[in-house]
Scaffold this motif. Structure first.
Motif, short mmCIF file in Angstrom:
data_model
loop_
_atom_site.label_atom_id
_atom_site.label_comp_id
_atom_site.label_asym_id
_atom_site.label_seq_id
_atom_site.Cartn_x
_atom_site.Cartn_y
_atom_site.Cartn_z
N THR A 14 1.02 -1.31 0.07
CA THR A 14 -0.23 -0.16 0.06
C THR A 14 0.92 1.24 0.11
OG1 THR A 14 -0.03 0.37 2.45
CG2 THR A 14 -1.63 -1.41 1.48
N GLU A 15 0.30 2.20 -0.20
CA GLU A 15 0.89 3.55 -0.13
C GLU A 15 1.48 3.92 1.27
OE1 GLU A 15 2.31 5.26 -2.76
OE2 GLU A 15 1.59 3.54 -3.47
N THR A 16 0.91 3.35 2.35
CA THR A 16 1.17 3.86 3.67
C THR A 16 2.43 3.54 4.18
OG1 THR A 16 0.17 1.77 4.55
CG2 THR A 16 -1.48 3.39 4.43
N LYS A 17 2.98 4.53 5.21
CA LYS A 17 4.31 4.10 5.59
C LYS A 17 4.49 4.00 6.93
CE LYS A 17 5.89 7.57 1.84
NZ LYS A 17 6.94 6.59 1.10
N ILE A 18 5.39 3.16 7.30
CA ILE A 18 5.83 2.82 8.75
C ILE A 18 7.21 3.32 9.30
CG2 ILE A 18 6.01 0.63 10.20
CD1 ILE A 18 4.23 -0.90 8.28
N VAL A 19 7.09 3.78 10.45
CA VAL A 19 8.59 4.21 10.93
C VAL A 19 8.81 3.23 12.21
CG1 VAL A 19 10.12 5.74 11.83
CG2 VAL A 19 8.61 6.51 9.99
N LEU A 20 9.90 2.56 12.21
CA LEU A 20 10.04 1.75 13.63
C LEU A 20 11.31 2.35 14.17
CD1 LEU A 20 10.07 -0.71 15.57
CD2 LEU A 20 11.05 -1.84 14.05
N LEU A 21 11.30 3.12 15.26
CA LEU A 21 12.37 3.94 15.74
C LEU A 21 13.06 2.81 16.83
CD1 LEU A 21 14.42 5.90 16.43
CD2 LEU A 21 12.88 6.97 17.61
N VAL A 22 14.11 2.38 16.67
CA VAL A 22 14.52 1.47 18.00
C VAL A 22 15.60 2.18 18.45
CG1 VAL A 22 16.05 -0.54 18.28
CG2 VAL A 22 14.52 -0.55 16.61
N MET A 23 15.29 2.66 19.74
CA MET A 23 16.23 3.20 20.87
C MET A 23 16.80 1.93 21.62
SD MET A 23 13.82 6.55 22.28
CE MET A 23 15.20 6.96 23.44
N ASP A 24 17.97 1.57 20.88
CA ASP A 24 18.50 0.38 21.35
C ASP A 24 18.78 0.38 22.99
OD1 ASP A 24 20.43 -1.92 21.73
OD2 ASP A 24 20.93 -1.70 19.54
N GLY A 25 18.39 -0.90 23.60
CA GLY A 25 18.57 -1.11 25.02
C GLY A 25 18.00 0.12 26.07
N VAL A 26 16.84 0.69 25.41
CA VAL A 26 16.59 2.07 26.36
C VAL A 26 15.70 1.41 27.59
CG1 VAL A 26 14.20 2.23 25.17
CG2 VAL A 26 15.31 4.19 25.98
N GLY A 27 15.20 0.51 27.64
CA GLY A 27 14.44 -0.14 28.81
C GLY A 27 15.73 -0.27 29.88
N GLY A 28 15.32 0.07 30.96
CA GLY A 28 16.21 -0.07 32.42
C GLY A 28 15.79 -0.35 33.72
N LEU A 29 16.43 -0.06 34.60
CA LEU A 29 16.01 -0.30 35.95
C LEU A 29 16.00 0.75 37.01
CD1 LEU A 29 17.50 -3.87 36.63
CD2 LEU A 29 15.10 -3.53 36.34
N PRO A 30 15.36 0.88 38.12
CA PRO A 30 15.45 2.32 38.78
C PRO A 30 16.54 2.31 39.77
CG PRO A 30 13.41 0.76 39.14
CD PRO A 30 14.23 0.05 38.44
N LEU A 31 16.89 3.51 39.52
CA LEU A 31 17.90 3.95 40.52
C LEU A 31 17.47 4.81 41.48
CD1 LEU A 31 21.36 3.81 41.05
CD2 LEU A 31 21.30 5.75 39.61
N ASP A 32 17.48 4.78 42.83
CA ASP A 32 16.60 5.56 43.70
C ASP A 32 15.43 5.67 43.34
OD1 ASP A 32 19.03 6.21 45.11
OD2 ASP A 32 19.43 7.90 43.80
N GLY A 33 14.72 4.51 42.91
CA GLY A 33 13.08 4.67 42.57
C GLY A 33 12.58 5.09 41.10
N ARG A 34 13.73 5.44 40.32
CA ARG A 34 13.34 5.89 38.83
C ARG A 34 14.44 5.46 37.97
NH1 ARG A 34 11.71 12.04 38.44
NH2 ARG A 34 13.87 12.34 39.56
#
Lengths: 400, 400
Positions: A14-34
């Motif tokens: 189709t004419e539609t367009k998809i963008v997949l932005l991969v922010m590599d490794g963006v998920g993390g764990l809290p330091l001092d709760g955040r």
């Protein structure tokens, strides 16, 4: 009938367009709760969370920490437990090395050996120009061996790719790398009987390299790992009828994209270049994979503040992306890289999808815990591609 | 490549310790708007929910009510749709009966027959001492049959285990139990042609028992169900490189644990004994399965208040568990047993995981509805083991 069969049957151009932005490794764990995402000031990413629907995705299976290869395969709609790609092939393709059916490739390091021991696995990180000179020297002076053609291709600093061309080379070989310094260079060993020939070819090459480079001050030996052959994998054109483009800076990601049939754009390491390339190539493609590496690099280095800064650095570019009016925009990561762990992890990826057909949820922040409450729930990353195609109206109805 | 292959490839032994506390059947349904977990006063369990991340897990598939066998298999990382374990084998192993390759085992009841009809399926729940006497009598007086060795082993009250040893016994047999009183004893029938020999052996045994016990006042006949052979199943050592311990009181759970290679600790029925055993065995193992039965028993009896009391009774022991500083602590159940239904159900299990790498969510109460809003989302229970191993850093990275 599995997803891949469905994709072949139902996909339409189709004419539609998809963008997949991969922010590599963006998920993390809290330091001092955040977490990193909860600490960063990122109004544009949060605005996407408000506009779109959110969820969290497991790259392979819950609890499994993936390498970049399987994690990206899943995002592109390929079962990462079915397709297993050696790092060697990804590095080779990403570096522009052509690989054919009879080729066996591996990632190499030039290293320093002294008194029979590897004393520096990276040969003091020799300059890239040195590496270019040494590879040219090797390609000119390695002894010709009957029935086997070997070439080396320089990468950055001490890294290179080795390509062996011969009949009957299998890739089930152990790494020829002692992994630690102070140990002797390690020959490869065949992991299955059919790899005996390849093992002999590789070990003879390693001996030849040491002979030819014996007078080099630093780069006087070679280590090889990630032996791999060209895998049999369908392209994104075949599976999804897409005209896909990859906008990435690192060889690994470019290699994987090429393998899946994407047109790979050359971009440098500046964040803005990703968006320049996106704008420039907008007309000719309908699927854009944009790879942002800095979040992962900071996470790998265990640098929480640097990862926060990397998130904040890409945020101002989001309006440029939206100005292109993609029909479907997904922002997510391939895997998590919590600064707290200093490496890839098994934690699910925050995921946001923006599209006129997205629906609505109550998530207003792009973060791990906020996305987990979104309409998309928790899902395997291999579902990202069917979701993107569906929202782009690129999948026909299944069954009557 | 499936989870089991991944487990074999990626598992590594570390010093970290995992505790899996199974509050059997703890999930329930609201009475006057609040479930058993929502009614109970349980500050320590709620504190775990605050500290850790929560979710809800489906034992087998959404909507499927599992027996204890499949529900526990899933929690231990085994596909409950692949491995099907007869209740007979679990009861036999849990009762300390040795079972070999040529053995067929079944769970038995002594029953009372009169005028060709079963009038009491439990023979008036004869005292265990009576059962011991009757089993010894049977083992001494059953006629010897060519090529077949049969032994019976007393359990509690009217229950026993029968073990048939012969070449070529298959376990695809219907239960030899009319299920209702006022019906004649039921012979077994082969469910596949290959089970014809086993069926004949079992039915001859049932006739022999009735002859030998014809003068008993109550226990004058036998019912058999759950025919099973020793299954082929990998141990937790093989799959996960764990040194697992089971702390459980009931034969079924001990049997399953033994089958999977766990060291089974002998504990009595008092709740405190579970934690005594945990402390005593802490040094020698790295995975602890602790089974708490009282929540399930109360649910099975349809006693809402008793189930609330059972939850409140274990809550004060949680600090003893935390004092051991497990690297990963999971509290969940194998299946739900709502008092309102008086039996197992298909509802998902509340699940909490506490670990330094857990991340954070906003759940502050350990209950069905609160856990469903947690970071872990809704998942299949077979993912519990990869999650626990991952948080214990016992799984290496998959792929490059």
């Amino acid at each position: 009938m599995e997803w891949e069969d469905l994709a072949r049957e139902l996909s339409q151009t189709t004419e539609t367009k998809i963008v997949l932005l991969v922010m590599d490794g963006v998920g993390g764990l809290p330091l001092d709760g955040r977490s990193e995402l909860e600490t960063a000031r990122k109004p544009n990413l949060d605005e996407l969370a408000k506009k779109g629907v959110c969820g969290v995705s497991d790259p392979v299976l819950m609890g499994i920490t993936p390498g970049s290869g399987p994690a990206h395969l899943a995002l592109f709609g390929y079962d990462p437990l079915r397709y297993q790609l050696g790092r060697g092939i990804l590095e080779a393709l990403g570096s522009g090395v052509e690989v054919g059916r009879n080729d066996l490739v591996a990632r190499g390091n030039f290293a320093t050996a002294r008194g029979g021991l590897v004393v520096d696995r990276r040969a003091g990180r020799i300059p890239t120009e040195e590496n270019v000179r040494i590879c040219a020297h090797l390609n000119g002076h390695l002894p010709r061996r009957e029935g086997v053609d070997v070439r080396v291709f320089p990468g950055k600093e001490h890294r290179f790719v080795a390509r062996f061309t011969a009949e009957g080379l299998a890739d089930a070989l152990s790494d020829a790398d002692p992994q630690k310094e102070g140990k002797p260079p390690l020959p490869t060993t065949p992991l299955v009987p059919e790899a005996a020939k390849a093992s002999a070819v590789v070990n003879r090459f390693l001996g030849d390299v040491a002979s030819v480079l014996k007078d080099e001050a630093k780069a006087n030996t070679a280590l090889l790992r990630g032996f791999s052959k060209f895998p049999s994998i369908p392209t994104m054109q075949e599976l999804f009828r897409l005209r896909p483009a990859a906008i990435a800076n690192y060889p690994m990601y470019k290699g994987l994209a090429k393998l899946l049939g994407m047109d790979v754009m050359d971009v440098g390491g500046e964040t803005g270049e990703l968006f320049d390339a996106l704008e420039k190539n907008w007309a000719a493609h309908d699927f854009f994979y944009v790879h942002y590496k800095k979040t992962d690099s900071a996470g790998e280095d265990g640098k929480f503040a640097a990862k926060v800064a990397a998130i904040e650095a890409i945020d101002p570019f989001i309006p440029r992306l939206l100005a292109l009016k993609p029909d479907v925009l997904v922002v997510t990561s391939d895997h998590s890289t919590p600064a707290l762990l200093g490496g890839h992890s098994w934690h699910p990826n925050p995921f946001v999808l923006v599209s006129p057909t997205a629906g609505a949820d109550d998530v207003a922040v792009f973060s791990e815990r906020a996305c987990a409450k979104g309409l998309l729930g928790r899902f395997r990353a291999i579902s990202a591609m069917p979701l993107m195609l569906a929202h782009a109206l690129k999948l026909q109805k299944y069954g009557a």
